[in-house]
Design a protein around this motif. Structure first.
Motif, PDB file in Angstrom:
ATOM      1  N   ASN A 106       0.823  -1.206   0.000  1.00  0.00           N
ATOM      2  CA  ASN A 106       0.000   0.000   0.000  1.00  0.00           C
ATOM      3  C   ASN A 106       0.856   1.256   0.000  1.00  0.00           C
ATOM      4  O   ASN A 106       0.563   2.216  -0.720  1.00  0.00           O
ATOM      5  N   ALA A 107       1.924   1.268   0.792  1.00  0.00           N
ATOM      6  CA  ALA A 107       2.816   2.427   0.837  1.00  0.00           C
ATOM      7  C   ALA A 107       3.494   2.633  -0.517  1.00  0.00           C
ATOM      8  O   ALA A 107       3.596   3.769  -1.002  1.00  0.00           O
ATOM      9  N   LEU A 108       3.960   1.557  -1.126  1.00  0.00           N
ATOM     10  CA  LEU A 108       4.608   1.665  -2.434  1.00  0.00           C
ATOM     11  C   LEU A 108       3.621   2.110  -3.513  1.00  0.00           C
ATOM     12  O   LEU A 108       3.970   2.906  -4.388  1.00  0.00           O
ATOM     13  N   THR A 109       2.397   1.623  -3.448  1.00  0.00           N
ATOM     14  CA  THR A 109       1.373   2.035  -4.413  1.00  0.00           C
ATOM     15  C   THR A 109       1.096   3.523  -4.289  1.00  0.00           C
ATOM     16  O   THR A 109       1.043   4.244  -5.292  1.00  0.00           O
ATOM     17  N   ASN A 110       0.946   3.993  -3.053  1.00  0.00           N
ATOM     18  CA  ASN A 110       0.712   5.421  -2.837  1.00  0.00           C
ATOM     19  C   ASN A 110       1.884   6.255  -3.330  1.00  0.00           C
ATOM     20  O   ASN A 110       1.697   7.295  -3.964  1.00  0.00           O
ATOM     21  N   ARG A 111       3.080   5.807  -3.056  1.00  0.00           N
ATOM     22  CA  ARG A 111       4.280   6.534  -3.502  1.00  0.00           C
ATOM     23  C   ARG A 111       4.354   6.559  -5.024  1.00  0.00           C
ATOM     24  O   ARG A 111       4.676   7.586  -5.625  1.00  0.00           O
ATOM     25  N   PHE A 112       4.065   5.445  -5.658  1.00  0.00           N
ATOM     26  CA  PHE A 112       4.074   5.378  -7.114  1.00  0.00           C
ATOM     27  C   PHE A 112       3.061   6.351  -7.705  1.00  0.00           C
ATOM     28  O   PHE A 112       3.360   7.062  -8.668  1.00  0.00           O
ATOM     29  N   LEU A 113       1.854   6.400  -7.128  1.00  0.00           N
ATOM     30  CA  LEU A 113       0.829   7.311  -7.633  1.00  0.00           C
ATOM     31  C   LEU A 113       1.252   8.770  -7.460  1.00  0.00           C
ATOM     32  O   LEU A 113       1.005   9.603  -8.336  1.00  0.00           O
ATOM     33  N   GLU A 114       1.905   9.083  -6.345  1.00  0.00           N
ATOM     34  CA  GLU A 114       2.405  10.442  -6.125  1.00  0.00           C
ATOM     35  C   GLU A 114       3.449  10.801  -7.177  1.00  0.00           C
ATOM     36  O   GLU A 114       3.414  11.894  -7.760  1.00  0.00           O
ATOM     37  N   LEU A 115       4.387   9.901  -7.422  1.00  0.00           N
ATOM     38  CA  LEU A 115       5.421  10.162  -8.419  1.00  0.00           C
ATOM     39  C   LEU A 115       4.821  10.282  -9.818  1.00  0.00           C
ATOM     40  O   LEU A 115       5.252  11.119 -10.617  1.00  0.00           O
ATOM     41  N   GLU A 116       3.842   9.465 -10.110  1.00  0.00           N
ATOM     42  CA  GLU A 116       3.193   9.528 -11.411  1.00  0.00           C
ATOM     43  C   GLU A 116       2.499  10.868 -11.611  1.00  0.00           C
ATOM     44  O   GLU A 116       2.561  11.461 -12.678  1.00  0.00           O
ATOM     45  N   THR A 144       5.161  13.624 -12.333  1.00  0.00           N
ATOM     46  CA  THR A 144       5.850  13.572 -13.615  1.00  0.00           C
ATOM     47  C   THR A 144       4.905  13.663 -14.807  1.00  0.00           C
ATOM     48  O   THR A 144       5.359  13.819 -15.933  1.00  0.00           O
ATOM     49  N   ALA A 145       3.606  13.593 -14.574  1.00  0.00           N
ATOM     50  CA  ALA A 145       2.654  13.658 -15.676  1.00  0.00           C
ATOM     51  C   ALA A 145       2.641  15.073 -16.251  1.00  0.00           C
ATOM     52  O   ALA A 145       2.595  16.051 -15.515  1.00  0.00           O
ATOM     53  N   PRO A 146       2.701  15.188 -17.574  1.00  0.00           N
ATOM     54  CA  PRO A 146       2.656  16.526 -18.171  1.00  0.00           C
ATOM     55  C   PRO A 146       1.270  17.132 -17.993  1.00  0.00           C
ATOM     56  O   PRO A 146       0.259  16.434 -18.023  1.00  0.00           O
ATOM     57  N   GLU A 147       1.267  18.427 -17.783  1.00  0.00           N
ATOM     58  CA  GLU A 147      -0.008  19.113 -17.624  1.00  0.00           C
ATOM     59  C   GLU A 147      -0.601  19.345 -19.005  1.00  0.00           C
ATOM     60  O   GLU A 147       0.063  19.839 -19.904  1.00  0.00           O
ATOM     61  N   VAL A 148      -1.833  18.984 -19.161  1.00  0.00           N
ATOM     62  CA  VAL A 148      -2.527  19.169 -20.427  1.00  0.00           C
ATOM     63  C   VAL A 148      -3.299  20.472 -20.338  1.00  0.00           C
ATOM     64  O   VAL A 148      -4.121  20.671 -19.446  1.00  0.00           O
ATOM     65  N   ALA A 149      -2.992  21.365 -21.262  1.00  0.00           N
ATOM     66  CA  ALA A 149      -3.679  22.655 -21.267  1.00  0.00           C
ATOM     67  C   ALA A 149      -5.124  22.466 -21.697  1.00  0.00           C
ATOM     68  O   ALA A 149      -5.421  21.700 -22.612  1.00  0.00           O
TER      69      ALA A 149
END
Length: 70
Positions: free
Chosen positions: A45-55, A58-63
């Motif tokens: 669960n901790a790794l999943t949450n961390r992965f989602l935070e990192l994702e 790093t996700a580009p913002e779509v205008a």
């Protein structure tokens, strides 16, 4: 005949004691496995949450723009 019954009773008592020991051993093993599974679940669960935070970071913002046909 009484000796035969006595021998059978002793045999049953031995089997009962062995089965009781086996059940105790298995119960202890299950408790250890449960602790291990619980710890691994928390880590997952901790790794999943961390992965989602990192994702998200790093996700580009779509205008937000209007489509060309507007």
């Amino acid at each position: 005949m009484s000796e035969n019954l006595s021998e059978r009773l002793i045999e049953l008592e031995i089997r009962y004691a062995e089965q009781e020991k086996t059940i105790e051993d298995l119960s202890g093993e299950i408790a250890e496995q449960w602790k291990l599974i619980s710890g691994m679940s928390k880590k997952l669960n901790a790794l999943t949450n961390r992965f989602l935070e990192l994702e998200e970071q790093t996700a580009p913002e779509v205008a937000v723009t209007k489509p060309p046909h507007w």
